[in-house]
Scaffold this motif. Structure first.
Motif: not given
Length: 302
Positions: A176-179, A184-185, A263-264
């Motif tokens: 996955h591109p976010l990997a 991680f947002p 994150d958050d």
């Protein structure tokens, strides 16, 4: 239905006939026949097709036989272990656990505990946190290794020992591109399909995650609901979406899944050892000490 009837039935199957079974059991063939008749009456059907020679199992008999054998094994084991406990030559410890603890915590603790206490039989029961207190009250288990999100209800007849405070991490398909990110947002769950677990009417675990995401203004699309965490991670690895998991399960886990800090996020999980209150059990005390020591060692190694 009683154990004698079940034992006679299994012996007939194993010996190949009633006469041979009677010789093995040192009883009269008529005793075998009488007990089988009573068993069949209780079950509501015939276990043997008596029109064939040798007798063959009916559909009911084929269903009943392997389960009857397992029941006899369990009964023998129960008798042996009870005698050990009664004589003081052994011990028994029932451990209820959630599946996520199999990833890191439980295997090493069990290995070390057995090495130090070889005479103690460990009865391991996989059970969701919401069912563990029921098992404790029934004395089916002596400790439940539970996982909760945030505050949880504490009952007056139970004692709760926190083992570890365990932050959430995002689980993503490795391609996955976010990997590729360092963290991680949490807002990415607006687009990323969400895999929810565990799928059980008594467990609020997944719903608490969704509630927190909604409080952040995030309404993820739940595309799959998994019965347990292994299945959820397999679905992630297959590229079907992402999910949130406790950080302690991530070391040495699946090669097709990436785990990232989030994150958050304002919630985390707590791993807790639940026991019956005011009950002295040195075997159990030693086990819980090992649980806590193991998590402390893992933190230092991390």
């Amino acid at each position: 239905m009683n154990l004698r009837q079940i034992r006679y039935f299994c012996e007939v199957v194993d010996a190949g006939g009633g006469s041979a079974a009677a010789k093995r059991l040192f009883v009269a063939p008529t005793a075998i026949s009488a007990q089988l008749t009573l068993l069949e009456q209780n079950l509501g059907g015939e276990l043997f097709d008596r029109s064939t020679r040798p007798m063959q199992l009916t559909s009911l008999g084929k269903f009943f036989y392997p389960r009857a054998k397992e029941l006899l094994i369990q009964a023998t084991r129960l008798e042996e272990e009870s005698r050990q406990v009664a004589s003081g030559s052994g011990g028994w410890l029932g451990i209820g656990f959630i599946r996520s603890t199999l990833f890191s915590l439980l295997p090493s603790v069990i290995k070390n505990y057995r090495a130090q206490n070889p005479e103690v039989h460990l009865d391991l029961v996989e059970v969701l946190s919401e069912y563990q207190e029921e098992g404790l009250r029934q004395h089916r288990i002596d400790v439940g290794i539970s996982r909760f999100i945030g505050l949880f209800e504490r009952h007056a007849d139970m004692h709760y020992e926190v083992i570890i405070n365990d932050p959430f991490m995002a689980a993503l398909p490795i391609d996955h591109p976010l990997a590729e990110l360092d963290t991680f947002p949490i807002s990415a769950f607006k687009q990323l399909p969400f895999i929810l677990y565990p799928k059980d009417p008594r467990s609020p675990f997944g719903q608490k995650i969704l509630t927190h995401l909604e409080e952040k203004g995030i309404r993820p699309t739940v595309t799959h609901e998994a019965i347990e965490i292994h299945t959820a991670l397999a679905l992630v690895g297959a590229g079907l979406g992402g999910t949130l998991v406790s950080g302690s399960i991530t070391p040495n886990n699946r090669r097709d899944v990436v785990f990232l800090p989030v994150d958050d996020i304002d919630i985390s999980t707590t791993l807790v050892a639940v026991t019956r209150k005011d009950e002295a059990n040195p075997l159990l005390d030693n086990f819980i000490k090992m649980l806590i020591a193991n998590t402390t060692t893992q933190k230092k190694d991390a």
